[in-house]
Design a protein around this motif. Structure first.
Motif, short mmCIF file in Angstrom:
data_model
loop_
_atom_site.label_atom_id
_atom_site.label_comp_id
_atom_site.label_asym_id
_atom_site.label_seq_id
_atom_site.Cartn_x
_atom_site.Cartn_y
_atom_site.Cartn_z
N ARG A 14 48.33 52.26 40.11
CA ARG A 14 48.70 50.72 39.77
C ARG A 14 47.55 49.76 40.29
NH1 ARG A 14 53.63 52.75 42.79
NH2 ARG A 14 52.84 52.33 44.45
N VAL A 15 47.45 48.72 39.53
CA VAL A 15 46.28 47.79 39.81
C VAL A 15 46.74 46.88 41.32
CG1 VAL A 15 45.11 45.72 39.37
CG2 VAL A 15 46.01 47.46 37.49
N VAL A 16 45.71 47.06 42.34
CA VAL A 16 46.05 46.29 43.55
C VAL A 16 44.94 45.27 43.48
CG1 VAL A 16 46.79 48.34 44.79
CG2 VAL A 16 44.53 47.96 44.64
N SER A 17 45.44 43.98 43.99
CA SER A 17 44.64 43.11 43.89
C SER A 17 43.59 42.94 45.41
CB SER A 17 45.11 41.77 43.81
OG SER A 17 45.91 41.51 45.04
N LYS A 18 42.59 42.03 45.54
CA LYS A 18 41.73 41.93 46.40
C LYS A 18 42.81 41.20 47.57
CE LYS A 18 38.02 38.93 48.24
NZ LYS A 18 37.14 37.87 47.78
N GLU B 58 34.31 58.62 37.64
CA GLU B 58 34.91 57.62 38.48
C GLU B 58 36.15 57.92 38.84
OE1 GLU B 58 33.21 55.68 40.27
OE2 GLU B 58 31.17 55.37 39.54
N LEU B 59 36.75 57.56 39.84
CA LEU B 59 38.27 57.61 40.29
C LEU B 59 38.69 55.98 40.23
CD1 LEU B 59 38.80 60.42 42.69
CD2 LEU B 59 39.51 60.19 40.53
N ILE B 60 37.66 55.39 40.82
CA ILE B 60 38.22 53.65 40.94
C ILE B 60 37.66 52.86 39.80
CG2 ILE B 60 38.04 51.90 42.44
CD1 ILE B 60 37.46 53.62 44.67
N THR B 61 38.58 52.24 39.19
CA THR B 61 38.36 51.18 37.92
C THR B 61 38.43 49.91 38.42
OG1 THR B 61 39.11 52.85 36.47
CG2 THR B 61 38.96 50.51 35.71
N GLY C 152 41.79 43.23 39.90
CA GLY C 152 41.71 44.13 41.33
C GLY C 152 41.19 45.61 41.00
N TYR C 153 41.69 46.52 41.47
CA TYR C 153 41.34 47.82 41.36
C TYR C 153 42.51 48.75 41.04
CZ TYR C 153 37.55 45.56 43.83
OH TYR C 153 36.56 44.73 44.34
N ARG C 154 42.22 49.90 40.37
CA ARG C 154 43.21 50.93 40.20
C ARG C 154 42.69 52.25 40.62
NH1 ARG C 154 44.23 54.39 36.13
NH2 ARG C 154 42.38 53.55 34.80
N LEU C 155 43.20 53.15 41.20
CA LEU C 155 42.86 54.36 41.41
C LEU C 155 43.44 55.47 40.45
CD1 LEU C 155 41.23 56.55 43.41
CD2 LEU C 155 43.38 56.67 44.72
#
Length: 222
Positions: free
Chosen positions: A165-169, A206-209, A215-218
């Motif tokens: 899931r995408v998590v925001s700052k 890479e695992l973190i996009t 935000g970011y997705r793992l």
């Protein structure tokens, strides 16, 4: 959450927990702490390993022998791996080395409360070749150990719990730093950069996009 704090210097910890909405009863020595904990009236026990009268490890062993299953967070001045493992083997659920920052204490308390509410004894989180051991507070990728600072560990734990899931700052600031506003800082980006570097050194890919503007997705590479 109703918390029993067994600590001979409890004022600062008790104030911090109370200010964040918890109901705290503090006891400053082991024997009285054991009696209070054995009552079953608390949802979480926060126990100093060196509490006088009856040390924390012995206290928890007695509780577990009496079939008291209340989650336990140990506070310890000895932060070595052997000391943390001793706490877990005595029946503790987590160990927090001193000195610690209040946000980290609150994060550990929330995690234990969440596990207790959901009735799960979750001890590991995984995503692809990445694994986090919540008991030993350790991380490996492709079998290689990844050494993380406490905040990096919290950041990765949140990403793992939201893998895919995408998590925001803003979400990261709230759940990892316990800030409910944007202080116009690059703290998230800086920590994310260091975390990425450590994960990448342990295995290829890479695992973190970074999702631009979101935000970011793992997730697994590709």
């Amino acid at each position: 959450m109703r918390i029993l704090l067994i600590e001979d210097d409890a004022d600062t910890v008790a104030e911090g927990l109370t200010a964040n909405g918890h109901v705290v009863e503090a006891v400053d020595e082991g024997p009285r702490g054991f009696l209070a904990a054995a009552s079953g009236a608390f949802e979480l026990l926060v126990i100093d390993c060196m509490v006088p009268g009856l040390d924390g490890l012995a206290l928890v062993r007695r509780l577990r022998a009496a079939d008291v299953g209340t989650p336990v967070l140990f506070l310890t001045a000895m932060g070595g791996m052997e000391d943390r493992v001793a706490g877990l083997e005595a029946g503790g659920d987590d160990c927090l080395p001193k000195p610690f920052a209040l946000p980290e204490l609150l994060a550990r308390v929330e995690a234990l409360g969440r596990r207790a509410r959901h009735g799960t004894a979750e001890t590991a989180l995984r995503c692809g070749d990445l694994e986090m051991d919540l008991l030993r507070r350790s991380v490996t990728r492709a079998g290689n150990p990844v050494e993380l600072q406490p905040r990096e560990f919290q950041l990765l734990e949140y990403l793992l719990r939201n893998a895919g899931r995408v998590v925001s700052k803003a979400m990261l600031l709230e759940h990892v730093w316990h800030l409910r506003f944007d202080p116009s800082t690059n703290v998230v980006a800086a920590h994310m950069s260091r975390l990425r570097g450590k994960l990448h050194r342990s295995a290829a890919g890479e695992l973190i996009t970074t999702i631009r503007g979101a935000g970011y997705r793992l997730g697994p590479p590709g």
